[in-house]
Design an enzyme around this catalytic site. Structure first.
Site, mmCIF file in Angstrom:
data_model
loop_
_atom_site.group_PDB
_atom_site.id
_atom_site.type_symbol
_atom_site.label_atom_id
_atom_site.label_comp_id
_atom_site.label_asym_id
_atom_site.label_seq_id
_atom_site.Cartn_x
_atom_site.Cartn_y
_atom_site.Cartn_z
ATOM 1 N N LYS A 148 0.906 -1.067 -0.061
ATOM 2 C CA LYS A 148 0.069 0.109 0.024
ATOM 3 C C LYS A 148 0.786 1.108 -0.056
ATOM 4 O O LYS A 148 1.475 1.639 0.984
ATOM 5 C CB LYS A 148 -1.088 0.160 1.300
ATOM 6 C CG LYS A 148 -1.902 1.145 1.192
ATOM 7 C CD LYS A 148 -3.018 1.113 2.412
ATOM 8 C CE LYS A 148 -4.222 1.922 2.331
ATOM 9 N NZ LYS A 148 -3.551 3.328 2.070
ATOM 10 N N ASP A 182 2.316 4.763 0.155
ATOM 11 C CA ASP A 182 1.869 6.001 0.803
ATOM 12 C C ASP A 182 2.011 7.169 0.155
ATOM 13 O O ASP A 182 2.985 8.025 0.290
ATOM 14 C CB ASP A 182 2.662 5.949 2.183
ATOM 15 C CG ASP A 182 2.134 6.873 3.361
ATOM 16 O OD1 ASP A 182 0.760 7.499 3.098
ATOM 17 O OD2 ASP A 182 2.582 7.021 4.297
ATOM 18 N N GLU A 199 3.142 1.749 5.366
ATOM 19 C CA GLU A 199 1.814 1.658 5.712
ATOM 20 C C GLU A 199 1.055 0.374 5.752
ATOM 21 O O GLU A 199 0.126 0.219 6.763
ATOM 22 C CB GLU A 199 0.886 2.645 4.738
ATOM 23 C CG GLU A 199 -0.534 3.025 5.293
ATOM 24 C CD GLU A 199 -1.228 3.732 4.292
ATOM 25 O OE1 GLU A 199 -2.258 4.262 4.714
ATOM 26 O OE2 GLU A 199 -0.679 4.439 3.239
#
Length: 302
Positions: A22, A24, A161
């Site tokens: 994921k 960021d 993240e």
């Protein structure tokens, strides 16, 4: 086109799932039509002039729509704070090239006039991998992994993240085919006021839409230091000032004393340790302005 969003949840496992980091950063759709590039946020705002170092995307195909995330890397890890100074206004090409962003591409929605959104993810991914994204120095293909637990552990060790799990057969339709699993509690809020001390912004008063009102959810002061953050916030908030608080219920005196109020149109992201029984954020820390989020799209995230 609207970007597909991931739903928060527990880590799904099984051979029908693949996994990505994921990233960021700032979610963007990159559309090339007749050789002309348009970069847009998930709310549809045109930010092409903000990222001149991505002009080379036109070399990938004369007609294509790519989905991805703009990131700035520090020691190989994306830093949303480092990106914050690039999210709000056009920038000169020389400045952009001095520290260029990277567009981490993870999906293709259209190619040569053919809409691919109803195709399953594995077909879209195969199409994406056939494109020559490596020809553009500021573009990278977001890697796919098959071991979600190992990737989740690796991102935790690196202070990242989290990850996104994607079902191989999922179309690009906003359904339950994407699940995000994060290490941090994060929340996008709207700024309803701010406090200053000796000319510096020391606290933001935060709210979330609640029916027709703006519910007060707390004050954040941690993370506001630094010239880039102060400059961006000052420019954005001064332009939205108003005489009265925008909250449905006025914030407690200890939080609101001496505050300057503003229209709740600036979205910011905070990390936090959960919610109190009174609906306040626990120990929020400012992470950055969410220039890619429209005020009407802000919701409580858990």
């Amino acid at each position: 086109m609207q970007p597909m969003l991931a739903t928060p949840g527990a880590l799904p496992t099984g051979p029908e799932w693949v996994y990505e980091v994921k990233w960021d950063g700032m979610r963007l759709l990159a559309a090339v039509t007749d050789g002309v590039l348009r970069l847009s946020t998930r709310g549809g705002r045109d930010v092409t002039a903000d990222f001149p170092e991505l002009a080379g995307l036109t070399a990938i195909a004369p007609d294509v729509v790519l989905d991805g995330e703009v990131v700035l890397l520090e020691d190989g890890v994306p830093s949303f704070a480092a990106l914050a100074d690039r999210l709000h206004a056009p920038v000169a090409r020389t400045k952009a090239l001095a520290r260029p962003v990277t567009f981490m591409v993870f999906d293709v929605l259209r190619l040569y006039g053919v809409d691919l959104r109803e195709r399953p993810l594995h077909e879209r991914r195969a199409t994406l991998e056939r494109l020559d994204t490596a020809a553009v120095s500021t573009v990278a293909l977001s890697p796919l992994y098959t071991d979600g637990r190992a990737l989740l552990d690796a991102t935790a060790r690196r202070g990242m993240e989290g990850i996104v799990a994607k079902r191989r057969e999922s179309p690009y339709d906003g359904g339950p085919g994407w699940v995000k699993v994060t290490h941090l509690h994060t929340q996008t809020c709207l700024v309803g006021g701010w406090r200053t001390e000796r000319g510096a912004i020391t606290a933001l008063l935060l709210g979330l839409p609640d029916g027709g009102d703006l519910a007060y959810v707390g004050r954040v002061g941690a993370g506001l230091a630094g010239a880039p953050v102060q400059r961006v916030l000052s420019d954005l908030l001064t332009d939205t000032a108003r005489a009265t608080p925008p909250f449905g219920e006025r914030p407690p005196r200890a939080d609101g004393a001496g505050a300057q109020w503003c229209e709740p149109v600036v979205a910011v992201e905070v990390a936090h340790l959960g919610w109190t029984s009174a609906g306040r954020l626990r120990q929020p820390v400012f992470r950055g302005v969410r220039a890619d989020v429209e005020p009407q799209d802000v919701r409580r995230e858990g």
